[in-house]
Design a protein around this motif. Structure first.
Motif, short mmCIF file in Angstrom:
data_model
loop_
_atom_site.label_atom_id
_atom_site.label_comp_id
_atom_site.label_asym_id
_atom_site.label_seq_id
_atom_site.Cartn_x
_atom_site.Cartn_y
_atom_site.Cartn_z
N HIS A 12 -1.60 8.83 -6.18
CA HIS A 12 -0.88 9.03 -4.92
C HIS A 12 -1.89 9.19 -3.80
O HIS A 12 -2.99 9.67 -4.03
CB HIS A 12 -0.02 10.28 -5.00
N SER A 13 -1.50 8.83 -2.59
CA SER A 13 -2.43 9.00 -1.48
C SER A 13 -1.71 8.94 -0.15
O SER A 13 -0.75 8.21 0.02
CB SER A 13 -3.48 7.88 -1.51
N LEU A 14 -2.21 9.74 0.80
CA LEU A 14 -1.66 9.67 2.16
C LEU A 14 -2.10 8.39 2.86
O LEU A 14 -1.68 8.13 4.00
CB LEU A 14 -2.01 10.93 2.98
N PHE A 28 -1.29 5.54 1.50
CA PHE A 28 -0.18 4.63 1.21
C PHE A 28 0.92 4.83 2.25
O PHE A 28 0.96 5.87 2.92
CB PHE A 28 0.36 4.89 -0.21
N PRO A 29 1.87 3.88 2.36
CA PRO A 29 2.96 4.07 3.32
C PRO A 29 3.76 5.35 3.00
O PRO A 29 3.91 5.71 1.83
CB PRO A 29 3.83 2.83 3.11
N PRO A 30 4.27 6.04 4.04
CA PRO A 30 4.95 7.33 3.84
C PRO A 30 6.40 7.12 3.41
O PRO A 30 7.32 7.32 4.19
CB PRO A 30 4.86 7.99 5.21
N VAL A 37 5.46 6.30 -3.56
CA VAL A 37 4.65 5.08 -3.53
C VAL A 37 3.33 5.40 -4.21
O VAL A 37 2.73 6.43 -3.92
CB VAL A 37 4.44 4.67 -2.06
N PHE A 73 1.46 -1.43 -3.23
CA PHE A 73 0.93 -1.23 -1.89
C PHE A 73 -0.58 -1.14 -1.88
O PHE A 73 -1.19 -0.78 -2.89
CB PHE A 73 1.49 0.07 -1.29
#
Lengths: 248, 248, 248, 248
Positions: free
Chosen positions: A50-52, A54-56, A69, A90
């Motif tokens: 997971h990561s900020l 990626f799209p929210p 996502v 993504f």
């Protein structure tokens, strides 16, 4: 909040020397190929990323359940052969995020004993293609002969090109960590999802990996797609003909 | 400077198991519904959330006094029932900011003992809607039956959709913290603020909460709005008719 | 690298209770007013503020010498009256940067003993204005009577508006530090640099400050500007007339 | 991950008082000039600079080998003269990144003993130019006479201009570290890569450096380019003439 979070779904010590990346890109050629191999071999998910960057948003699955996502690591293991796969829907939403995410992928790769990364993608040429060549690039020059032998072409590279996103940075930043990197790009129009190009890519990749994967289902998808396209064209042409008649 | 700052307006230890999010979104359906319940129940503000991820501006109120753009937590408490509300006029200005803000909301939720979050929104379909269905998604599969019983539909979810912003991330990131999440989205054209869709959403949500809220004022607003739209249409049609006459 | 760097040009302990902000904005009304007062009073520069939130460029002065884009603090001191000014040619390049910069301005303000901030700006109405009203907003309600007495109008505020950038955030974030904030906005078309609106703003501000500044030079600039605009209009009209003749 | 990573290719203690920056910009004038000098003198690469502020991609060289997008430091050393060069194909993808990268360049400069930086660029005037003047700016006023003597013009500076990106910030942030900075900008149309402007820039720069570089090859490139442009124009004119005939 961490910029990237990795959840391992199982805790074991299996070392995997090979990672295959098939994230979204031109013609979805890399994604189609990686996911096809995973499906045929029956790879299992071992980690979620997971990561900020990626799209929210969350994805709602067919049961109505939401999922962050993410990108995912799958593993196939069978005696001699252990393969890892990096897939997902993504890539980063920002330029700097691509670097941050790729470093996280490489951290995982190092932890899992990866010595070589194949990154898969499409190379858009802007027109329909009869025979899909597979263009290649490597992050260490000694890798080139084996790629050529397997059917990869370095013609594009000779023109001096760019590889954008994870497919490129895994090679560039991987070299800094002494991980071998080979990028294979299926020639494609760039207008459609292209299973035909994925089939060509599959052939070169499996030769490099020394494994066999039956391409029949991928070919079937390509044929289905071509029939749909042919029908759309026919419909358009008959409509155009009608309009001509009407005008005339 | 902290990315997010939380100001609690009162210092008590009341635990609230339920949080209802109604931030701005499609048709303002979620915001209308959450604010309507808050108003009817007489919820009181207990916290303000400021962040550099909100737009860099202040709001001037009717007394000429400025207020930092913020999101707010309200609480309603009455014997058995304690409800929290997350409302405000803005969401994050950047993709990564949505993640940072949602983690802050979840920090507050955990601190206040929240066990379940309802996120409210609209689902834009691009055409006028006669009967507003309420589409739903959940972050744990066991939540689905009670949502369906209350009138939530999982049809959209079966198509595989996306939920963007806080409404989605509260479910996705909430699951990581074992907080139940249910997203309810009122079907709406997406062209106008839609109290009619909010009324349908209110019905499903109150059934889930086991409380009763008189929807009369919301229905009144919907009717007022529909009359205004009808008058605009009439005016446009008569103008169009006039122009036709003129041309003729 | 720090996000914001402050260079003090002199080391003394003079406390200044009042800060006047005149950064760029609609019609440059705030900037014109602040710089006019500074010039008339003979304020001197005491600090420079650099930041990676400003545009990545240098300004070349009339001697060919480059200067980092910055904001600057000036001070005027004369017995009873000590005034600080915050001026410059730029605001933040990103939404979050506005917050970071404003917190830095407030750090300086606190260090220098500031108890009240006046932020100056323009309020664009989209048409030419005969008499420039001065709209006002405050960050604490008790400030309103004295502003009204000095000629500030709270009409706009009653409509519920927004104040974007440093002019707004200095009030919003200033309130958190118990610093009084008054925003004065000169009504202006928004199409041109507007010294006429600055003159009206000057009148209200000097009444609030209890000082006198001769507005003659500002009025002269307004008249010069109006003559130029009148000439441009005349030229356009005579050109339009010519074209009509030609067509005829 | 660090925002900027520097790889030194060799470990020595040679001090270099002069750094010449020729990163991409208007008409590629600075890049052409810096790379021409490097080639003529036989400078060697001593460091590579990677950063997440560069575009997220790799470059594929003529052997099919990938390289991280980077900027590079080259050095030429020959008895009395030691020169450093900062070159590359990219600048920052974000405004703030320009500041971060420039501070990193200055860290390297300080470490290598740099006392003066020349930044090279183009000055786009929007029309074809017969004689390419060299406009200049300095970060300390005492540098101006020697630049004028070498043929640099301060006319543009007198108009009050801006210098954007590394060419500007190296002067602005360099002054904070007491490093002298001189920016030389070759007048150019801004429409094409301009070796003619680079030749003029070379003349002024070599006078300042007190070295001699034969401009013959640069002149040849300019002439080749002008012949190509002349041919394109001819072709366009004869095509236009044909069309006229056809219409007639």
């Amino acid at each position: 909040m961490n910029e990237v979070t990795i959840h391992f779904l199982r805790d074991d010590n299996i070392k995997a020397p090979i990672l295959i990346e098939g994230l979204p890109g031109v013609g979805q050629v890399g994604k189609l190929t990686a996911e096809y191999i995973m499906e045929k071999l029956g790879a299992e998910k071992i980690a979620e990323i997971h990561s900020l960057h990626f799209p929210p948003q969350v994805i709602v699955d067919e049961n109505g359940v939401t999922h962050l996502v993410n990108n995912e690591i799958y593993r196939y293991e069978n005696g001699d052969t252990t393969l890892l796969f990096l897939v997902g829907d993504f890539q980063s939403t920002s330029p700097a995020g691509h670097y941050v995410l790729t470093e996280a992928y490489l951290d995982i790769a190092e932890e899992l004993g990866v010595e070589r990364i194949y990154t898969l993608g499409g190379y858009g040429v802007g027109h329909l293609v009869d025979e899909n060549r597979i263009f290649a690039a490597v992050n260490m020059e000694h890798l080139r002969p084996e790629v050529e032998e397997a059917g990869g072409s370095f013609q594009t590279a000779e023109m001096g090109g760019m590889i954008v996103g994870a497919s490129g940075l895994l090679l560039g930043l991987g070299a800094e960590r002494n991980i071998e990197g080979i990028c294979l790009m299926g020639e494609t129009s760039g207008y459609i999802v292209d299973p035909r190009s994925a089939e060509s890519l599959l052939a070169v990749l499996t030769r490099l990996l020394g494994i066999e994967i039956d391409p029949a289902l991928l070919r079937q998808r390509a044929e289905d797609m071509e029939q749909i396209i042919a029908k759309i064209r026919e419909a358009e042409e008959s409509k155009a003909a009608e309009e001509l008649t009407y005008i005339g």
